[in-house]
Write a protein that holds these residues in place. Sequence first.
Motif, PDB file in Angstrom:
ATOM      1  N   GLU A 124      11.686  14.345   8.797  1.00 55.39           N
ATOM      2  CA  GLU A 124      10.692  14.541   7.740  1.00 55.39           C
ATOM      3  C   GLU A 124      10.006  15.899   7.877  1.00 55.39           C
ATOM      4  OE1 GLU A 124       6.639  12.352   6.050  1.00 55.39           O
ATOM      5  OE2 GLU A 124       8.018  11.272   7.382  1.00 55.39           O
ATOM      6  N   ASN A 125       9.598  16.250   9.077  1.00 52.00           N
ATOM      7  CA  ASN A 125       8.946  17.539   9.298  1.00 52.00           C
ATOM      8  C   ASN A 125       9.899  18.708   9.052  1.00 52.00           C
ATOM      9  OD1 ASN A 125       6.315  16.682  10.077  1.00 52.00           O
ATOM     10  ND2 ASN A 125       7.090  16.104  12.084  1.00 52.00           N
ATOM     11  N   THR A 126      11.141  18.541   9.476  1.00 46.44           N
ATOM     12  CA  THR A 126      12.116  19.621   9.355  1.00 46.44           C
ATOM     13  C   THR A 126      12.515  19.850   7.913  1.00 46.44           C
ATOM     14  OG1 THR A 126      12.921  19.074  11.578  1.00 46.44           O
ATOM     15  CG2 THR A 126      14.350  20.450  10.211  1.00 46.44           C
ATOM     16  N   SER A 127      12.639  18.773   7.144  1.00 42.69           N
ATOM     17  CA  SER A 127      13.074  18.908   5.748  1.00 42.69           C
ATOM     18  C   SER A 127      12.083  19.702   4.907  1.00 42.69           C
ATOM     19  CB  SER A 127      13.299  17.527   5.123  1.00 42.69           C
ATOM     20  OG  SER A 127      12.074  16.812   5.046  1.00 42.69           O
ATOM     21  N   SER A 128      10.800  19.676   5.289  1.00 37.64           N
ATOM     22  CA  SER A 128       9.783  20.394   4.524  1.00 37.64           C
ATOM     23  C   SER A 128       9.565  21.820   5.027  1.00 37.64           C
ATOM     24  CB  SER A 128       8.460  19.629   4.576  1.00 37.64           C
ATOM     25  OG  SER A 128       8.000  19.524   5.917  1.00 37.64           O
ATOM     26  N   CYS A 129      10.347  22.243   6.024  1.00 35.54           N
ATOM     27  CA  CYS A 129      10.196  23.576   6.620  1.00 35.54           C
ATOM     28  C   CYS A 129      11.268  24.505   6.065  1.00 35.54           C
ATOM     29  CB  CYS A 129      10.326  23.457   8.138  1.00 35.54           C
ATOM     30  SG  CYS A 129       9.856  24.947   9.041  1.00 35.54           S
ATOM     31  N   ASN A 130      10.912  25.738   5.736  1.00 35.75           N
ATOM     32  CA  ASN A 130      11.897  26.660   5.168  1.00 35.75           C
ATOM     33  C   ASN A 130      12.759  27.301   6.258  1.00 35.75           C
ATOM     34  OD1 ASN A 130      10.704  29.226   6.108  1.00 35.75           O
ATOM     35  ND2 ASN A 130       9.077  28.812   4.625  1.00 35.75           N
ATOM     36  N   ALA A 165      20.196  19.440   3.599  1.00 38.69           N
ATOM     37  CA  ALA A 165      19.360  19.685   4.773  1.00 38.69           C
ATOM     38  C   ALA A 165      20.202  20.041   5.989  1.00 38.69           C
ATOM     39  CB  ALA A 165      18.491  18.463   5.049  1.00 38.69           C
ATOM     40  N   LYS A 168      21.344  23.558   5.635  1.00 37.82           N
ATOM     41  CA  LYS A 168      20.238  24.470   5.941  1.00 37.82           C
ATOM     42  C   LYS A 168      20.158  24.735   7.446  1.00 37.82           C
ATOM     43  CE  LYS A 168      15.926  22.935   5.794  1.00 37.82           C
ATOM     44  NZ  LYS A 168      14.579  22.539   5.290  1.00 37.82           N
TER      45      LYS A 168
END
Length: 430
Positions: A124-130, A165, A168
Motif C-alpha cells: 500500500e505504501n509503495t503503490s502510492s510512491c512515485n 506496480a 514500476k
Amino acid sequence: MRLLVHSARQVVAMTREDTAYLAGAAMDSVHVLQNTDGGLAIAVDDEGKIAAVGDSSDIRKRWKDEDFAEMIDATGKCVLPGLIDAHTHPVWAGDRVHEFAMKLAGASYLDIHEAGGGIYSTVENTSSCNEDDLYESLKVRLFNMMAAGTTTVECKSGYGLTTEAELKLLRVLHRAKKELPIEISVTYCGAHAVPKGKTAEEATEIIVREQIPQIKSLIDQNLLSVENIDVFCEKGVFDTEQSRTILKAGRNVGLKINFHGDELNPMRSAEMGAELGATAISHLEEVSMEGIRSMAAAGTVAVMLPTTAYLMKLKPPPVRQFIKTGVPVALGSDFNPNAHCLAMPVVMNLACVTLGMSMSEVLIASTINAAASLGRGLTHGAIQKGRVGDLVIINADKWENIIYQLGSHQHLIEFVVKNGKIVHKCKNSN
C-alpha cells in the motif's frame, strides 16, 4: 591498468581451483595467500578484471606505478573478495516498525499478514510512491550496502503485485543497475503475495498470462534487465503447484529460477525446485531430507537467511545437513521492511552463531557460493586472474575479523572496490 593493491598482509583468494561453487567439506577451508617480505598485490586491468595476484615485487616488475589509474597501499591489511548478498527486497516505501513490537508480543508472520499487515502494508505504501522517490531511497540503501562490503546484490520486486506496480519497481531496479556502481541481479517477484481481492489461482493466471509476457517484451527492448523469477511458495500464499506453474513460465522466457521455499511450512518446495532446475532456493527452514538430497543432485544453491530466522524466532534451517549432503550453501541479508539489515558482515556473524557455520563456510557462502546462486560462480566471488576485480580491504591482520568483530565493519572496511574502481573509502584512509 585500472588499479594496483599492494603490500597486503593477506589476500583471501578463496580457492586454488577455477570452480563455480564449493560444497561439502570443501566449504570449511579457504585459500589464503600469506604475507611475503614485500607483501601481496592484486592488479586489475582496464576492463575491471583481475590481471595478476601474487608478490608485490613480482607484480611491480611487470608494471610501473604510473601504469595504474589508482593505487591502494594495503600494508598490514587483508584483501577479501567483494561480498555478495544473495537475497534482498530493497525497493519499498514506508516502514513496519510497529510490527516489530507485535512480533515481540508474540504475533507470528502469518498472523500479521492475515490481518492486512506485513507485505500488504508495504504494498500500500509503495503503490502510492512515485518512481523517483523509490529510486532515491533504493540508492541510499545500496550505497549503505556497498559501505558494508557488498559489491554484487540480488534485488527483488514484489511490493507491487499488480502488473503496473510490479513494472514500476522493475523500472526502478533497471535504472539503478544502469546508474549505480554496485552490480545488481534483478529478480521479478510478482508472486510475493496474493493481491487483495484475488484468489491465488486468479493471481497465478495474471502472472503467467499478463505480467511475464510484458516483462519479456520489455527485456527484449532493453527497457528492463531481469535475470530471475521468484515466488513465495507457502501455505496461504502460492501452493506448490501454483508456484511450479509460475516458475516454469518464467523459465520459459529465459529467467533463472530463484525462489522462496519451505520457510514456514513444509511445502516440498525443494523437491519441486530441484526438478525444475532451480538455480537457488531461499529460506528452507522446513525443508525435508528428500528435498535436501534433490537439491544436491540438481546442484541447486541453498540460500540461508539468518536475519529472518532470528527476527521471527523460527527454528534454524538445517545447514549442517545441507553441507553434509553436498548442497552449496549461500547467504543473503533478506533486507526488507521485516528484516532491516544492510550489512553482510552482520549476517555472517549471525550465520556462525545461529546456524552453526564455521567462519570459512560463512565467507564462502557470502562470496563464491552467493555468486553461484546468481549465475556468476565462475566470474565473481574469488580473487583469481580473469575474475572481476571486486575487493574489500580491511584494516586487520586476519580476515576473520570481518566476522568476529560484530557490528564493527564500518571501522574495519577501508576500501570497497568494484570492477577495479574504488566505490567506498573510509574517511580516515589515505
